[in-house]
Design an enzyme around this catalytic site. Structure first.
Site, PDB file in Angstrom:
ATOM      1  N   HIS A 104      33.600 -11.466 -21.951  1.00  0.00           N
ATOM      2  CA  HIS A 104      32.544 -10.384 -22.356  1.00  0.00           C
ATOM      3  C   HIS A 104      32.673  -9.028 -21.143  1.00  0.00           C
ATOM      4  O   HIS A 104      33.142  -9.522 -20.054  1.00  0.00           O
ATOM      5  CB  HIS A 104      31.178 -10.868 -22.338  1.00  0.00           C
ATOM      6  N   HIS A 106      30.645  -6.550 -19.239  1.00  0.00           N
ATOM      7  CA  HIS A 106      29.518  -5.832 -18.773  1.00  0.00           C
ATOM      8  C   HIS A 106      29.516  -4.155 -18.556  1.00  0.00           C
ATOM      9  O   HIS A 106      30.489  -3.614 -18.071  1.00  0.00           O
ATOM     10  CB  HIS A 106      28.592  -6.291 -17.488  1.00  0.00           C
TER      11      HIS A 106
END
Length: 143
Positions: A104, A106
């Site tokens: 992932h 950010h």
């Protein structure tokens, strides 16, 4: 849908088994608000394929999933005219503070005077020209 991990929180978000505040979604990625909201608009983007982190990406994975970084970053920036910058980062591995083991990215909006400090350190005084050359050569040898 691509291969997902039934025990992974982000895979559950992708399938709708876990709640999220989605801001963008297509066949490749899903972007949703990080519940920590370091700053308003803090968003995570995940591939819709279970990939642990960047160490497991193929060149095709990178081309397929990372192309959306500018699109998502610009949408977040436009939502609040006070945003003057953005930290775009990924923690890869537990020692790098990766908590959910699904790749992932950010997107943390930044505001003038927000007081947020991203911790780094400068070790330049510990390195000689020879040290830099040795480290650079060792990395080059891995390509």
């Amino acid at each position: 849908m691509e291969e997902l991990d039934k025990d992974c929180l982000f895979c559950k978000i992708i399938t709708g088994e876990a709640n999220s505040y989605t801001v963008f979604e297509n066949d490749d990625v899903k972007a949703f608000l990080d519940l920590s909201q370091v700053n308003p608009g803090h968003t995570l983007m995940v591939p819709k394929k279970h990939i642990t982190n960047f160490f497991d990406y193929t060149p095709e994975d990178a081309q397929r999933y990372l192309q959306y970084i500018p699109t998502i970053a610009n949408a977040i920036k436009k939502f609040d005219p006070r945003i003057t910058g953005m930290n775009i980062s990924s923690n890869n591995g537990a020692s790098a503070s990766q908590v959910v083991m699904h790749s992932h990215i950010h997107f943390i909006p930044r505001f003038e005077g927000d007081g947020l400090k991203i911790a780094t350190r400068n070790n330049a005084e510990k390195y000689t020209e020879e040290d830099y050359q040795k480290v650079a050569a060792a990395i080059r040898a891995e390509f």
